[in-house]
Design a protein around this motif. Sequence first.
Motif, short mmCIF file in Angstrom:
data_model
loop_
_atom_site.label_atom_id
_atom_site.label_comp_id
_atom_site.label_asym_id
_atom_site.label_seq_id
_atom_site.Cartn_x
_atom_site.Cartn_y
_atom_site.Cartn_z
N GLY A 74 1.00 -1.11 -0.25
CA GLY A 74 -0.53 -0.17 -0.06
C GLY A 74 1.01 0.98 -0.04
N CYS A 75 1.51 1.13 0.84
CA CYS A 75 2.95 2.47 0.71
C CYS A 75 3.67 3.10 -0.40
N GLY A 76 3.89 0.95 -1.21
CA GLY A 76 4.33 1.47 -2.35
C GLY A 76 3.65 2.21 -3.75
N THR A 77 2.28 1.85 -3.01
CA THR A 77 1.75 3.00 -4.23
C THR A 77 1.40 4.93 -4.42
N LYS A 78 2.40 5.18 -3.14
CA LYS A 78 2.84 6.27 -2.85
C LYS A 78 1.67 7.18 -3.17
N GLU A 79 0.52 6.79 -2.74
CA GLU A 79 -0.91 7.51 -2.77
C GLU A 79 -0.52 7.79 -1.51
N PRO A 80 -1.01 9.66 -1.27
CA PRO A 80 -0.44 9.83 0.06
C PRO A 80 -1.64 9.05 1.93
N LYS A 81 -3.23 9.10 0.63
CA LYS A 81 -4.04 7.81 1.65
C LYS A 81 -3.90 7.34 2.26
N ILE A 82 -3.88 6.58 1.13
CA ILE A 82 -2.87 5.33 1.19
C ILE A 82 -2.18 5.05 2.05
N THR A 83 -0.46 5.56 1.53
CA THR A 83 0.20 5.39 2.40
C THR A 83 -0.13 5.51 4.51
N GLN A 84 -0.90 7.24 4.24
CA GLN A 84 -1.04 6.95 5.53
C GLN A 84 -1.81 5.85 5.98
N ILE A 107 10.61 -3.03 6.01
CA ILE A 107 9.50 -1.58 6.58
C ILE A 107 11.06 -0.67 6.18
N ILE A 108 11.91 -1.03 6.72
CA ILE A 108 13.21 0.78 6.86
C ILE A 108 12.85 0.23 5.08
N ASN A 109 13.02 -0.77 4.62
CA ASN A 109 13.40 -0.27 2.87
C ASN A 109 12.41 0.35 2.71
N MET A 110 11.35 0.39 2.26
CA MET A 110 10.15 0.61 2.60
C MET A 110 10.18 2.12 2.66
N LEU A 111 10.30 2.36 4.15
CA LEU A 111 10.20 3.55 4.63
C LEU A 111 11.50 4.90 4.11
N TRP A 112 12.78 4.70 3.66
CA TRP A 112 13.74 4.58 2.63
C TRP A 112 13.19 5.20 1.43
N GLN A 113 12.38 4.10 0.26
CA GLN A 113 11.88 4.71 -0.77
C GLN A 113 11.60 5.80 -0.24
N LEU A 114 9.50 5.79 -0.07
CA LEU A 114 9.57 7.07 0.84
C LEU A 114 10.20 8.00 0.83
N GLU A 116 12.99 9.12 0.09
CA GLU A 116 14.22 10.00 -1.42
C GLU A 116 13.11 10.63 -1.97
N ASN A 117 11.48 9.66 -2.03
CA ASN A 117 10.14 10.16 -2.66
C ASN A 117 9.45 11.49 -2.20
N SER A 118 10.17 11.64 -0.93
CA SER A 118 9.38 13.08 -0.01
C SER A 118 8.78 12.76 0.40
N LEU A 119 7.67 11.84 0.76
CA LEU A 119 6.44 11.57 0.70
C LEU A 119 6.46 11.45 2.66
N GLU A 120 5.56 11.87 3.11
CA GLU A 120 4.89 11.83 4.19
C GLU A 120 5.82 11.83 5.07
N GLU A 121 6.77 12.78 4.94
CA GLU A 121 8.33 12.59 5.81
C GLU A 121 7.76 12.75 7.33
N THR A 156 16.03 18.48 5.19
CA THR A 156 15.02 19.04 3.73
C THR A 156 15.16 20.18 4.27
N LYS A 157 13.88 20.67 2.61
CA LYS A 157 13.65 22.28 3.80
C LYS A 157 12.87 22.16 3.89
N ASP A 158 12.10 21.58 4.26
CA ASP A 158 10.59 21.91 5.07
C ASP A 158 11.50 21.83 6.73
#
Length: 1691
Positions: A74-84, A107-114, A116-121, A156-158
């Motif tokens: 589900g996280c891999g979908t990079k869809e914010p709602k699903i990811t959350q 899990i960690i690998n999956m988080l790393w990908q997220l 790198e994609n700057s998702l749901e930091e 990050t910039k934020d």
Amino acid sequence: MSSTNSPEAVKKLLENMQGDLRALSLECKKKFPPVKEAAESGIIKVKTIAARNTEILAALKENSSEVVQPFLMGCGTKEPKITQLCLAAIQRLMSHEVVSETAAGNIINMLWQLMENSLEELKLLQTVLVLLTTNTVVHDEALSKAIVLCFRLHFTKDNITNNTAAATVRQVVTVVFERMVAEDERHRDIIEQPALVQANSNRRSVSTLKPCAKDAYMLFQDLCQLVNADAPYWLVGMTEMTRTFGLELLESVLNDFPQVFLQHQEFSFLLKERVCPLVIKLFSPNIKFRQGSNTSSSSPAPVEKPYFPICMRLLRVVSVLIKQFYSLLVTECEIFLSLLVKFLDADKPQWLRAVAVESIHRLCVQPQLLRSFCQSYDMKQHSTKVFRDIVNALGSFIQSLFLVPPTGNPATANQAGNNNAGATVSAPANPGMLGIGGGVTLLPAFEYRGTWIPILTITVQGSAKATYLEMLDKVEPPTIPEGYAMSVAFHCLLDLVRGITSMIEGELGETEMECQTSSEAASSTTQSSEQQELQSTADEMDKEIDEAATENILKAELTMAALCGRLGLVTSRDAFITAICKGSLPPHYALTVLNTTTAATLSNKSYSIQGQSVMMISPSSESHQQVVAVGQPLAVQPQGTVMLTSKNIQCMRTLLNLAHCHGAVLGTSWQLVLATLQHLVWILGLKPSSGGALKPGRAVEGPSTVLTTAVMTDLPVISNILSRLFESSQYLDDVSLHHLINALCSLSVEAMDMAYGNNKEPSLFAVAKLLETGLVNMHRIEILWRPLTGHLLEVCQHPNSRMREWGAEALTSLIKAGLTFNHDPPLSQNQRLQLLLLNPLKEMSNINHPDIRLKQLECVLQILQSQGDSLGPGWPLVLGVMGAIRNDQGESLIRTAFQCLQLVVTDFLPTMPCTCLQIVVDVAGSFGLHNQELNISLTSIGLLWNISDYFFQRGEIIEKELNKEEAAQQKQAEEKGVVLNRPFHPAPPFDCLWLCLYAKLGELCVDPRPAVRKSAGQTLFSTIGAHGTLLQHSTWHTVIWKVLFHLLDRVRESSTTADKEKIESGGGNILIHHSRDTAEKQWAETWVLTLAGVARIFNTRRYLLQPLGDFSRAWDVLLDHIQSAALSKNNEVSLAALKSFQEILQIVSPVRDSDKPETPPAVNVPVSVLLGSISGPGLSRPFVRTDSIGERLGRYSSSEPPVVTDELEDLNLWWAAWNTWYRIGSESTKPPITFDKLTFIPSQPFLTALIQIYPALYQHIKTGFNMDDLQKLGVILHSAVSVPISSDASPFILPSYTEAVLTSLQEAVLTALDVLQKAICVGPENMQIMYPAIFDQLLAFVEFSCKPPQYGQLETKHIANAKYNQIQLFAPAEWVALNYVPFAERSLEVVVDLYQKTACHKAVVNEKVLQNIIKTLRVPLSLKYSCPSESTWKLAVSSLLKVLSIGLPVARQHASSGKFDSMWPELANTFEDFLFTKSIPPDNLSIQEFQRNESIDVEVVQLISTEILPYANFIPKEFVGQIMTMLNKGSIHSQSSSFTEAEIDIRLREEFSKMCFETLLQFSFSNKVTTPQEGYISRMALSVLLKRSQDVLHRYIEDERLSGKCPLPRQQVTEIIFVLKAVSTLIDSLKKTQPENVDGNTWAQVIALYPTLVECITCSSSEVCSALKEALVPFKDFMQPPASKVQNGES
């Protein structure tokens, strides 16, 4: 979390999971079918797991990879709602710990990908955090990946993400280390072989570490790499990193997990090898940087500027390193500390210095750390003295803050560089430097030299709360408020002090061994620290304004001072104390004690307290300090006033506190402390009050002290603390106490020096405090008594009266307190201490100031009143003090001393040791000799009497005690081989006591003042009289020679040399009686008293004195004294001498026993008298001594009178007395050769007394009394009677002239002779030869009746002419001869009496006494009417008659011997002279008188007719012839022409003539003719008569014829008539006679008359005619016729 295992929680988890999966499949239904399928299969999976397994959670964990899979997808979908949704589900699984390692990795690998994609930091970070914190399944690579993920998110910039990530990283790092700690905990119980680690082994070789530890190691190692800007080894994938963040992480790890580094060598190695070099490297820009150096780009090597964030973080790391790992990194820490110190340099940027100070502050609050520093560095020989450097740096830092050069004053700027702390202290204040106007700000602040720095309240003391070290968010250096750095530095110092103190205090309590090291540590700590610290604190004090801050500084200084004291660091201690002292005194109050730049010089500096020139400071310069008091400086020349501020008062309180709590370690610094306190006390105007406490008082001179009300309320408190301070000295040990006393003494010496030469108010601080200290240390007073009192005695001698007074006050208070204190053992058992305490009292006697002596005596008085009973061995001292008062010391002194003595005598004699009684006597005697106040002298004599009474009453006890003491002393003396030396030595001690008393009284008896002499004399003799019986017999010898005779000698000498000048009336209105108006007369009284006293003793104590060997010598001496007194030219003395003479001869002896009149008086002392004098007053029994008088008395009362000594010696004594009497008599009555106004003539009473002595004296010497002695006696009696009296005295002595009364002197003379004659009367034969001499003597006196004796050449007036001239009272006395008639007459009576008794005595016969009597009587008899007194000749006649009536028979008896031959002519002459006197009767003689006188003449003739003529045959013819002639002469009137006609008939003594005639006739015809002698007389008588008749008749006829008609003179007529009568008488007589008796011749003559008769008939006088008729008638018998012869013959 524990609730996650419960069935409910599990059930809920399963429901939630299924819900999540359903939700996921719903979301992904359209877009992501694979996910949906996975989710659905996941639901089935979950259900089956739940159904099959009991341990649902464990099963879930085993299959967690599959369970998690749908979510990961589900996280891999990079869809914010699903990811959350997925992330939330994953987090739920994690939180129930149902994720396995592989699942976690996925899990960690999956988080790393997220990521790198700057998702749901944020969600990512949250997930990572949950994953790592809930369990420990993530390891090694996975872990590092998770961490890197967080790091990357941080950059990050934020902003929110950044910050969250930073926090996550921090947490994650913490978690990693916490896991390691937990792992260690688990394995702690398993003892494992520690693996050896090579120090330089490859950094990766961490195989020995357990998994968690390995992770931690790798993480820490990489953090170091990153900060150092190197690539990480383990955190692969890091893209960027900041140093600040790295440093913060390092710091937190080091701070939070120190045990990790300390327990694991691998980690320690990291610290050493990686962290420290890193820190040092990063510090370099800060060190090299110099503020103000050239930083332009053109310089070849531009210096990197220090960067605040890094710098600040580095300092934090350093703080942690030092704090936590000091033990590991000793060397490194040394470097760090040195760096810190360097950062404080003035040329570093302000912020850098502030941060550095904060870091240092962090270290300062850790005492253990400080201690380690010292042990590791300062105490090692060659290492840097880090600790010292820190302190110094702080000091310099503070200093430099104040040296910020004010604008426009370059001079100071230049100074700033090289000025060290000390130099700045004494620089003068410059009010111009004041930066801010007076009192603008109310902030507390420091102010120094015009630089004003506020104090910011930073922290609670003891915790380092940094401000700038916490500014982690600031990149630029912040601006620092003005006082910040200063305040931190200030707190650093305070904390340093606290640290050192707590450390040392703690250690001083521990065991010895540790003590050794720790105190070394401490001492080096302190030593290194204090110098700088002191100076910095001292400076701060100068600068201090705020009270709280001051309080802190003061506390710090106090603590340090106390510590140094305890560790024995004298110099340092003094330095700290100096600082406080300076603070207490007004600015620039140059107190030389404190004026030292470095502490070192203090130790050899001579202390001097005098305040030196005080600079006046205008109030403006004190702008920030409240002036609370204005007073005077304590200096020789006070210049104006000084002001005390509240800060000074505060310092003062600290100083007091220091002294109070740490007195024991102050040692020599007491000097500083006390000097300062003294000045403050002076400025505040505190004055000492009783007990030495200082109370607010007013200054005496100058502008009075001004005190604000604030201080007024404080003063009692201060004075109280001051007192408490000295009270607490009782808890000091002996050494400290000595330090305190020495300091006070030297202070006092200075105060004394200052007070010399002026009478200004001195500083009494030291004296008062010495007193106070002494009072509280009474329990061990011995150790401080000598220095204390020694000094106070010096003070007592000071010329400044106030100073002296306090010295004396202190000294006396101490002595009194010492004596009343309850010592242990009590004073009564500790004589040494008692004497020690009293000794200063004695020493005070050497001081001449009267005020001091008064204090001394008042003290004695109080001691007596309170302690008198228990003084014991202290008595000699106390008495010595009273006795030390000299005559010249003023009345009040003497009076006070005397009061003390009176108290002693009245109350304390029984309580003092008997050996002191002698001192009491001496002291009392010395008061008698004081001539300031007569009453005192007199009273002291009274005291001596009381003392003697006391001796008498307590005699036995005193004697026992003295004998015991004597024995002891004797023994001591023998041991030492010296002779026991004591006054009156051989006498027993009790007698010596008496002798001392007598000797003292003896001295007083010769005092110049008459009243004293009199009183002393009376007392002396009374005491000897009353109590003399107590003396040993032998002692009387001393009394006589050393006391009495010595006294007599001195009195005699003084009296004879006394001044004869008249004393003017003393004291104006006091009149002196004329009998006492010259010194001589006053001495006379003394002489009288003394002589009388001695004589009385000789008299009453004769029985004691006579047995003494040399009584006779004493007797002689006494007689000599009596003689010289008797011969003194003073009536009073001479008379008294005789009285004494009488007394010793016991003429006035006690009443004699009537039955033994012969007992010699010396023996006859009635017993009753003695017993009376022996029994003591008020004693129930008489006190009888062992050699008892009682025995002697017993002897006296026995029947036999005791013989005192052999008669011979007794006689010698009496003869000595006789010789003295003779000398006195002959000298005193010898007439002077010349006479002038002042000639001394003895008085009648004197002479009387003299003569009265003789009879008694004679009783004793009569056996040996011979003619020579009688001769001597006669001379004296004669001379005595001859002495005239002055006309002044005569009315009192002489009877009026008409009374015939004897004077007492004359009585005495006669008595003397009477005694003598009576003695001869009963005496032996050989004594009777003295009769004639007695007659001679008496007859000599008889002569006085007509011829008064002459007294030398003195002209005496007869009493009748002496002028009783009251007006001429002061004219020279005229001398009047006595009326000697009564005396002569009485003597005559005595002669007659005596003669009547002694006429027949051989001596009387032989010595022609009768002749002498007649010869003597002839004088008055021949004078008859010319005698001075008519009675005289009458008495003479009657005496003559009496004597003759006795004497003549004796004379007849001895007729043959011829012894009386010469008497007859004398007797005849006497009769002749008397009967036919040449003196004419006075004109006024009455007829009766005349007739009476005639009858006396007739008596004489009768005597002749009865006593002489009948014995004519025994009497020489010539004598009889003379008698006859005389009778003839008497019987015929001879013509006397002097009679006037009128008187003639009376004056013709017809009776007398008739008597003569008859006698003649009678003897003519006496028929007793026994001898021819007798017949011859009668014939002779007849022929004479007839012849005479014939003549008369013839002449008459002749005259008648011639006269013619004229009648004849009456007397002739009378005569003729008498003759005619005689003729008729004759014829009658012849007829009566036997015819044979009548001679024929006679008849013829008778008849032959007839013719003549007849011729007379012619006469004309009828009287004659009738007489003639009578005459003629008898002739008828002749008319007879002539008878014849026969007839005749017959018949």
